[in-house]
Design an enzyme around this catalytic site. Structure first.
Site, PDB file in Angstrom:
ATOM      1  N   HIS A 298      30.658  40.914  48.496  1.00 58.51           N
ATOM      2  CA  HIS A 298      31.769  41.000  49.454  1.00 58.51           C
ATOM      3  C   HIS A 298      31.243  40.565  50.813  1.00 58.51           C
ATOM      4  O   HIS A 298      30.940  39.403  51.008  1.00 58.51           O
ATOM      5  CB  HIS A 298      32.301  42.443  49.423  1.00 58.51           C
ATOM      6  CG  HIS A 298      33.566  42.680  50.178  1.00 58.51           C
ATOM      7  ND1 HIS A 298      34.349  41.685  50.693  1.00 58.51           N
ATOM      8  CD2 HIS A 298      34.205  43.847  50.504  1.00 58.51           C
ATOM      9  CE1 HIS A 298      35.403  42.207  51.307  1.00 58.51           C
ATOM     10  NE2 HIS A 298      35.331  43.520  51.210  1.00 58.51           N
ATOM     11  N   HIS A 337      35.869  32.083  44.944  1.00 57.89           N
ATOM     12  CA  HIS A 337      36.601  33.247  45.447  1.00 57.89           C
ATOM     13  C   HIS A 337      37.505  33.782  44.352  1.00 57.89           C
ATOM     14  O   HIS A 337      38.041  32.994  43.564  1.00 57.89           O
ATOM     15  CB  HIS A 337      37.440  32.856  46.670  1.00 57.89           C
ATOM     16  CG  HIS A 337      37.922  34.021  47.448  1.00 57.89           C
ATOM     17  ND1 HIS A 337      39.106  34.671  47.158  1.00 57.89           N
ATOM     18  CD2 HIS A 337      37.354  34.707  48.469  1.00 57.89           C
ATOM     19  CE1 HIS A 337      39.248  35.675  47.989  1.00 57.89           C
ATOM     20  NE2 HIS A 337      38.204  35.732  48.794  1.00 57.89           N
ATOM     21  N   ASP A 393      32.470  32.637  53.996  1.00 60.17           N
ATOM     22  CA  ASP A 393      31.117  33.112  54.279  1.00 60.17           C
ATOM     23  C   ASP A 393      30.118  31.983  54.443  1.00 60.17           C
ATOM     24  O   ASP A 393      29.099  32.134  55.106  1.00 60.17           O
ATOM     25  CB  ASP A 393      30.652  34.061  53.174  1.00 60.17           C
ATOM     26  CG  ASP A 393      31.512  35.295  53.143  1.00 60.17           C
ATOM     27  OD1 ASP A 393      31.602  35.967  54.173  1.00 60.17           O
ATOM     28  OD2 ASP A 393      32.124  35.565  52.104  1.00 60.17           O
TER      29      ASP A 393
HETATM   30  C1  LIG Z   1      33.416  35.496  44.769  1.00 66.57           C
HETATM   31  C2  LIG Z   1      33.145  35.685  43.276  1.00 66.57           C
HETATM   32  C3  LIG Z   1      32.503  37.061  43.080  1.00 66.57           C
HETATM   33  C4  LIG Z   1      34.465  35.579  42.519  1.00 66.57           C
HETATM   34  O1  LIG Z   1      34.229  35.833  41.196  1.00 66.57           O
HETATM   35  P1  LIG Z   1      35.345  35.746  40.056  1.00 66.57           P
HETATM   36  O2  LIG Z   1      36.683  35.480  40.606  1.00 66.57           O
HETATM   37  O3  LIG Z   1      35.177  36.955  39.220  1.00 66.57           O
HETATM   38  O4  LIG Z   1      34.944  34.433  39.294  1.00 66.57           O
HETATM   39  P2  LIG Z   1      34.146  34.376  37.944  1.00 66.57           P
HETATM   40  O5  LIG Z   1      32.895  35.183  38.052  1.00 66.57           O
HETATM   41  O6  LIG Z   1      35.101  34.690  36.838  1.00 66.57           O
HETATM   42  O7  LIG Z   1      33.739  32.855  37.867  1.00 66.57           O
HETATM   43  C5  LIG Z   1      34.407  31.855  37.111  1.00 66.57           C
HETATM   44  C6  LIG Z   1      33.382  30.826  36.679  1.00 66.57           C
HETATM   45  O8  LIG Z   1      32.797  30.200  37.818  1.00 66.57           O
HETATM   46  C7  LIG Z   1      31.383  30.470  37.885  1.00 66.57           C
HETATM   47  N1  LIG Z   1      31.102  30.797  39.281  1.00 66.57           N
HETATM   48  C8  LIG Z   1      31.847  31.573  40.104  1.00 66.57           C
HETATM   49  N2  LIG Z   1      31.321  31.576  41.340  1.00 66.57           N
HETATM   50  C9  LIG Z   1      30.222  30.782  41.284  1.00 66.57           C
HETATM   51  C10 LIG Z   1      29.265  30.379  42.244  1.00 66.57           C
HETATM   52  N3  LIG Z   1      29.345  30.792  43.506  1.00 66.57           N
HETATM   53  N4  LIG Z   1      28.257  29.574  41.858  1.00 66.57           N
HETATM   54  C11 LIG Z   1      28.176  29.137  40.575  1.00 66.57           C
HETATM   55  N5  LIG Z   1      29.068  29.480  39.611  1.00 66.57           N
HETATM   56  C12 LIG Z   1      30.072  30.290  39.975  1.00 66.57           C
HETATM   57  C13 LIG Z   1      31.167  31.654  36.956  1.00 66.57           C
HETATM   58  O9  LIG Z   1      29.847  31.644  36.423  1.00 66.57           O
HETATM   59  C14 LIG Z   1      32.211  31.405  35.907  1.00 66.57           C
HETATM   60  O10 LIG Z   1      31.742  30.392  35.041  1.00 66.57           O
HETATM   61  P3  LIG Z   1      32.149  30.375  33.484  1.00 66.57           P
HETATM   62  O11 LIG Z   1      33.654  30.286  33.457  1.00 66.57           O
HETATM   63  O12 LIG Z   1      31.448  29.206  32.918  1.00 66.57           O
HETATM   64  O13 LIG Z   1      31.666  31.685  32.937  1.00 66.57           O
HETATM   65  C15 LIG Z   1      32.192  34.572  42.765  1.00 66.57           C
HETATM   66  O14 LIG Z   1      32.776  33.304  42.955  1.00 66.57           O
HETATM   67  C16 LIG Z   1      30.839  34.624  43.430  1.00 66.57           C
HETATM   68  O15 LIG Z   1      29.965  35.380  43.001  1.00 66.57           O
HETATM   69  N6  LIG Z   1      30.614  33.811  44.516  1.00 66.57           N
HETATM   70  C17 LIG Z   1      29.376  33.871  45.245  1.00 66.57           C
HETATM   71  C18 LIG Z   1      29.360  35.054  46.192  1.00 66.57           C
HETATM   72  C19 LIG Z   1      30.272  34.833  47.383  1.00 66.57           C
HETATM   73  O16 LIG Z   1      30.237  33.800  48.027  1.00 66.57           O
HETATM   74  N7  LIG Z   1      31.077  35.864  47.695  1.00 66.57           N
HETATM   75  C20 LIG Z   1      31.942  35.862  48.864  1.00 66.57           C
HETATM   76  C21 LIG Z   1      33.387  35.820  48.497  1.00 66.57           C
HETATM   77  S1  LIG Z   1      34.361  35.668  49.969  1.00 66.57           S
END
Ligand SMILES: CC(C)(COP(=O)(O)OP(=O)(O)OC[C@H]1O[C@@H](n2cnc3c(N)ncnc32)[C@H](O)[C@@H]1OP(=O)(O)O)[C@@H](O)C(=O)NCCC(=O)NCCS
Length: 500
Positions: A298, A337, A393
């Protein structure tokens, strides 16, 4: 697709366990989870367990809230598919260009842009509530010099609650704030006063956590500066006269504060509402919001994004790092996101801002690495097919880094403006005309059914148990090693040896 206009839209479902059909009203494109509970079957007829409580009604299973609306809100609208973010109907891009943080804060809190006199009263009140009790300064001094500033800030908000017993429903009665919903002016006054106090004092507390880390004395809030101007003063003022922050940095911080002020029911706001639903005081509520925000998924992401860029080092290492991301060995922090599956509109608004700041602070190698990374990510099939774009971010981290803030201060720079969003949601919750119901989700229980207590002498280790089924042996420091070799006497005067 044929479109039918219905006076009473509804969903008709047939429960194949019973053959019964149910009609569930659809309101605002949603069905009530409690309507789904009306769908019942006889227990024990479909390989179900007693713990499934089949005869008490069908449940909605939604781990991580992937498709659950928990509130009706009038504050912020996000459309993740189209990359839209609006505060009370106003697009974020317009607010960043034309508004300022305190004006947008008023808008979020009360629903309309303030008139000139409302704005001046609001800003006067907030800037009047910037001082903190000197005993809270003493609390900061009890922290280790290298404590994470979010640990200090989270504690500071909780501590502030102890200094406002008149605003504590545990002491004053549980309807202290909810009475406001029926127009009780005294209740509304107490509620709004805590909002002024928290927004006013947030920069002072945040700056105290920063000055602690620097080993510098705390500054007292300054008069005549803007909200972010005063914040920069609290952070940076040394012993010169007539401190004035650089206008570009002051404006950039103000714009970043607008962008971070609210984001619908995100993780920390959901936490705020969950905790608020117990009717605890708003200081504990905001402290809980800080705890949720602190996590790396987050509010910790801008810090992690810069750490990742530092690890990548220079632009020529970007392809190698991207290869690891595509092999799913690494996550590209600052991308992706939960809601935005298109461009994050906050990152668009922030990009221009970033250029203005870099023009003042100068560019650095990290920025070149970041821009190369963004370029590679744009061209990556892996990223495109998963709709992974830079989020807020990614750029905010770069701006904070250019402005010289230490990495662990980034979540604090997020938490200060987010207090506004948390409080706007908390206020809306307290003023709900239907009252505040405590948030109490259910679970699907998959554990053991009922079993009888086994005496210690009859217990046997489970041959199928894994490493997760009992505590693992933990490591101890050198003092434990020495203590193990020492002997002590216990309270009865008998000799014992520590068992570790
Ligand atoms: C923000 C976040 C937690 C959202 O997660 P989510 O909506 O649950 O998305 P998912 O984890 O279901 O991801 C979907 C797919 O994209 C991939 N993915 C998601 N974010 C990714 C990233 N930043 N880098 C690489 N792969 C990513 C996942 O591995 C998944 O792949 P798959 O379908 O082959 O399994 C996630 O994108 C993330 O961890 N981002 C990095 C941290 C970040 O920047 N957070 C700030 C948010 S404002």
């Amino acid at each position: 697709m044929a479109i039918r206009k219905l006076a009473h839209p509804s969903l008709t479902v047939t429960d194949n366990r019973t053959g019964n059909t149910y009609e569930l009203p659809i309101t605002h494109n949603s069905v009530l989870a409690t309507d789904i509970k009306k769908i019942k079957a006889q227990a024990g007829t479909n390989n179900d367990r007693p713990e499934d409580e089949t005869d008490q009604g069908l449940r909605v299973y939604d781990p991580a809230y992937m498709n659950t609306a928990v509130v009706q809100s009038r504050i912020t609208y996000i459309n993740g598919q189209e990359g839209i973010l609006r505060y009370r109907g106003y697009p974020i891009e317009q607010l960043v260009k034309k508004s300022n943080f305190l004006e947008s804060a008023y808008l979020l809190m009360y629903g309309e842009l303030p008139t000139t006199s409302q704005y001046s009263q609001w800003t006067d009140e907030i800037m009047h509530h910037t001082y903190i009790h000197s005993d809270i300064e003493a609390m900061f001094k009890s922290f280790r010099y290298d404590s994470h500033p979010m640990s200090m800030l989270t504690s500071a908000f909780a501590t502030m609650g102890a200094f406002a017993p008149e605003a504590n429903p545990s002491l004053q009665g549980q309807k202290l704030f909810t009475n406001a919903a029926s127009g009780d002016l005294e209740s509304l006054k107490i509620l709004d006063k805590q909002i002024l106090r928290i927004i006013g004092k947030a920069p002072t507390l945040a700056a105290a956590s920063y000055r602690m880390r620097q080993g510098r004395p705390f500054n007292r809030p300054a008069q005549g500066l803007s909200y972010t101007g005063n914040f920069l003063y609290l952070l940076d003022n040394l012993s010169g006269y007539e401190y004035r922050p650089h206008p570009v940095l002051e404006k950039a911080l103000d714009a970043l504060f607008i962008i971070h002020a609210d984001h619908e029911v995100n993780c920390s706001t959901a936490t705020v509402l969950q905790v608020g639903s117990s009717l605890v005081d708003p200081y504990s509520v905001v402290s809980a919001g800080c705890a949720a925000l602190y996590g790396p998924s987050h509010g910790g992401a801008s810090e992690s994004a810069i750490r990742m860029l530092m690890e990548i080092g220079s632009p020529e290492n970007v392809p190698g790092f991207m290869a690891k991301v595509e092999k799913r060995e690494r996550v590209l922090v600052g991308f992706g996101h939960r809601v935005y599956k298109n461009v994050d509109p906050r990152s668009t608004a922030i990009r221009e801002l970033a250029e203005e700041v870099f023009a003042v602070t100068g560019r650095n190698k990290l920025l070149d690495t970041a821009l190369t990374l963004a370029q590679y990510a744009r061209e990556s099939e892996f990223m495109r097919s998963r709709n992974l774009y830079p989020n807020v971010d990614f750029y905010s981290g770069l701006i904070y880094q250019a402005m010289g803030f230490p990495l662990d201060f980034y979540p604090v720079l997020f938490a200060v403006p987010r207090c506004v969003g948390w409080l706007a949601h908390w206020r809306q919750q307290m003023l709900n005309p239907s009252g505040v119901k405590i948030w109490r989700p259910r679970q699907l229980y998959l554990g053991e059914g009922e079993r009888q207590y086994v005496e210690a002498s009859e217990r046997q280790a489970n041959a199928d148990s894994t490493v997760f089924d009992a505590p693992v042996e933990v490591s101890h420091g050198g003092d434990s090693k020495r203590n193990n070799l020492a002997t002590y006497k216990d309270e009865r005067g008998e000799i014992f040896k520590p068992r570790l």
